[in-house]
Enzyme design. Structure first.
Site, PDB file in Angstrom:
ATOM      1  N   HIS A  52     -14.770 -11.653  -1.923  1.00  0.00           N
ATOM      2  CA  HIS A  52     -15.536 -11.225  -0.869  1.00  0.00           C
ATOM      3  C   HIS A  52     -15.409  -9.956  -0.375  1.00  0.00           C
ATOM      4  O   HIS A  52     -14.648  -9.069  -0.636  1.00  0.00           O
ATOM      5  CB  HIS A  52     -15.633 -12.456   0.460  1.00  0.00           C
ATOM      6  CG  HIS A  52     -14.449 -12.202   0.953  1.00  0.00           C
ATOM      7  ND1 HIS A  52     -13.289 -12.758   0.721  1.00  0.00           N
ATOM      8  CD2 HIS A  52     -14.118 -12.044   2.440  1.00  0.00           C
ATOM      9  CE1 HIS A  52     -12.362 -12.590   1.565  1.00  0.00           C
ATOM     10  NE2 HIS A  52     -12.662 -11.939   2.539  1.00  0.00           N
ATOM     11  N   HIS A  54     -14.796  -7.959   2.406  1.00  0.00           N
ATOM     12  CA  HIS A  54     -14.137  -7.677   3.451  1.00  0.00           C
ATOM     13  C   HIS A  54     -13.153  -6.379   3.255  1.00  0.00           C
ATOM     14  O   HIS A  54     -12.460  -6.712   2.025  1.00  0.00           O
ATOM     15  CB  HIS A  54     -13.583  -8.723   4.255  1.00  0.00           C
ATOM     16  CG  HIS A  54     -14.351  -9.633   5.195  1.00  0.00           C
ATOM     17  ND1 HIS A  54     -14.155 -10.817   5.627  1.00  0.00           N
ATOM     18  CD2 HIS A  54     -15.698  -9.304   5.596  1.00  0.00           C
ATOM     19  CE1 HIS A  54     -14.963 -11.358   6.260  1.00  0.00           C
ATOM     20  NE2 HIS A  54     -15.942 -10.237   6.407  1.00  0.00           N
ATOM     21  N   ASP A  56     -10.111  -5.915   3.805  1.00  0.00           N
ATOM     22  CA  ASP A  56      -8.732  -6.288   3.514  1.00  0.00           C
ATOM     23  C   ASP A  56      -8.594  -6.931   2.165  1.00  0.00           C
ATOM     24  O   ASP A  56      -7.612  -7.237   1.540  1.00  0.00           O
ATOM     25  CB  ASP A  56      -7.818  -6.997   4.666  1.00  0.00           C
ATOM     26  CG  ASP A  56      -8.685  -8.367   4.826  1.00  0.00           C
ATOM     27  OD1 ASP A  56      -9.828  -8.567   4.789  1.00  0.00           O
ATOM     28  OD2 ASP A  56      -7.938  -9.471   5.133  1.00  0.00           O
ATOM     29  N   HIS A  57      -9.648  -6.834   1.520  1.00  0.00           N
ATOM     30  CA  HIS A  57      -9.609  -7.366   0.153  1.00  0.00           C
ATOM     31  C   HIS A  57     -10.187  -6.534  -0.802  1.00  0.00           C
ATOM     32  O   HIS A  57     -10.117  -6.740  -2.125  1.00  0.00           O
ATOM     33  CB  HIS A  57     -10.599  -8.917   0.117  1.00  0.00           C
ATOM     34  CG  HIS A  57     -10.150 -10.001   0.958  1.00  0.00           C
ATOM     35  ND1 HIS A  57      -9.519 -10.914   0.403  1.00  0.00           N
ATOM     36  CD2 HIS A  57      -9.988  -9.952   2.316  1.00  0.00           C
ATOM     37  CE1 HIS A  57      -9.000 -11.943   1.099  1.00  0.00           C
ATOM     38  NE2 HIS A  57      -9.226 -11.403   2.462  1.00  0.00           N
ATOM     39  N   HIS A 109     -17.295 -18.393   5.041  1.00  0.00           N
ATOM     40  CA  HIS A 109     -16.383 -17.163   5.728  1.00  0.00           C
ATOM     41  C   HIS A 109     -17.272 -15.890   5.642  1.00  0.00           C
ATOM     42  O   HIS A 109     -17.747 -15.228   6.476  1.00  0.00           O
ATOM     43  CB  HIS A 109     -15.038 -16.826   4.727  1.00  0.00           C
ATOM     44  CG  HIS A 109     -14.392 -15.848   5.368  1.00  0.00           C
ATOM     45  ND1 HIS A 109     -13.617 -15.905   6.643  1.00  0.00           N
ATOM     46  CD2 HIS A 109     -14.051 -14.630   4.714  1.00  0.00           C
ATOM     47  CE1 HIS A 109     -13.005 -14.715   6.895  1.00  0.00           C
ATOM     48  NE2 HIS A 109     -13.141 -14.129   5.834  1.00  0.00           N
ATOM     49  N   ASP A 131     -10.753 -16.288   1.342  1.00  0.00           N
ATOM     50  CA  ASP A 131     -10.492 -16.782   2.737  1.00  0.00           C
ATOM     51  C   ASP A 131     -11.178 -17.959   2.975  1.00  0.00           C
ATOM     52  O   ASP A 131     -11.813 -18.174   4.097  1.00  0.00           O
ATOM     53  CB  ASP A 131     -10.866 -15.533   3.791  1.00  0.00           C
ATOM     54  CG  ASP A 131      -9.867 -14.367   3.769  1.00  0.00           C
ATOM     55  OD1 ASP A 131      -8.710 -14.507   3.211  1.00  0.00           O
ATOM     56  OD2 ASP A 131     -10.098 -13.417   4.448  1.00  0.00           O
ATOM     57  N   HIS A 169      -3.912 -15.214   2.580  1.00  0.00           N
ATOM     58  CA  HIS A 169      -3.412 -14.916   3.864  1.00  0.00           C
ATOM     59  C   HIS A 169      -2.321 -15.912   4.086  1.00  0.00           C
ATOM     60  O   HIS A 169      -2.310 -16.896   3.646  1.00  0.00           O
ATOM     61  CB  HIS A 169      -4.217 -14.965   4.929  1.00  0.00           C
ATOM     62  CG  HIS A 169      -5.053 -13.802   5.054  1.00  0.00           C
ATOM     63  ND1 HIS A 169      -4.778 -12.492   5.373  1.00  0.00           N
ATOM     64  CD2 HIS A 169      -6.370 -13.827   4.683  1.00  0.00           C
ATOM     65  CE1 HIS A 169      -5.866 -11.838   5.616  1.00  0.00           C
ATOM     66  NE2 HIS A 169      -6.965 -12.531   4.799  1.00  0.00           N
TER      67      HIS A 169
END
Length: 209
Positions: A52, A54, A56-57, A109, A131, A169
């Protein structure tokens, strides 16, 4: 095919698949730990999987592409990423190290979140779920609905029970503490909490679950 996790940020994991000197990474939020691990193992990066959009990915992708120009990048068809990639959605398959990888749409998410499921020869299946599903919990609803998340979790639950769940995570203990507040009499849950606490005390990951 070897599976391992590269720690990133405070609690992220970037998943690493390797075989015969080649590597694929999943959700590289930052490039530096990936580059360090590739150099340590003398690996050539062949591909990147994104679940996805975001940061942090995805944040490390441009730097990885600058270092490895021929890398194939795959990501969700129904989300916009800030680099060129091959869009995927449910029903599609790709191939990693001669192993078919199935794409599963798992909105909740985020609106276009996808997951990757593969069944390597002589190994337990692997699920890269970003996530959406965590050990002991699920992702927050940023863009999707609770109904979408429930349907997505049902899709993942229908997969083989021995599947290794590779989420992004280290949220396990906080998820389990919440679960224990909901089900205080669940003895299996209490035993699992003790096991995970022992793992974390030794600096070990609780994943894959």
């Amino acid at each position: 095919m070897n599976l391992s996790a590269i720690p990133a940020f405070q609690d992220n994991y970037i998943w690493l698949l390797t075989h015969a000197g080649r590597a694929w990474v999943v959700d590289p939020g930052e490039a530096s730990p990936v580059l360090s691990e590739l150099a340590r193992q003398q690996l050539v990066l062949e591909g990147i999987l994104i679940t996805h959009h975001h940061g942090d990915h995805t944040g490390g992708v441009p730097e990885l592409l600058a270092e490895f120009a021929q890398v194939r990048v795959y990501g969700p068809a129904n989300e916009a990423l800030r680099f060129d990639y091959h869009p995927l959605q449910e029903g599609a398959t790709i191939e990693i190290f001669d192993t078919a990888v199935e794409i599963i749409d798992v909105p909740g998410h985020t609106a276009g979140h996808i997951a990757y499921w593969l069944n390597p020869s002589s190994q337990s299946p692997i699920l890269f779920c970003g996530d959406t599903l965590f050990s002991g919990g699920c992702g927050r609803l940023f863009e999707g609905t609770a109904a979408q998340m429930h349907e997505s979790l049902q899709k993942l639950a229908s997969r083989a029970p021995q599947t290794r769940v590779c989420c992004a995570h280290e949220y396990t203990l906080s998820n389990l503490r919440f679960a224990a507040a909901v089900e205080p009499e669940n003895t299996a849950l209490q035993a699992h909490i003790q096991q995970c606490e022992a793992q974390r005390a030794q600096g070990l990951s609780t994943l894959p679950s």
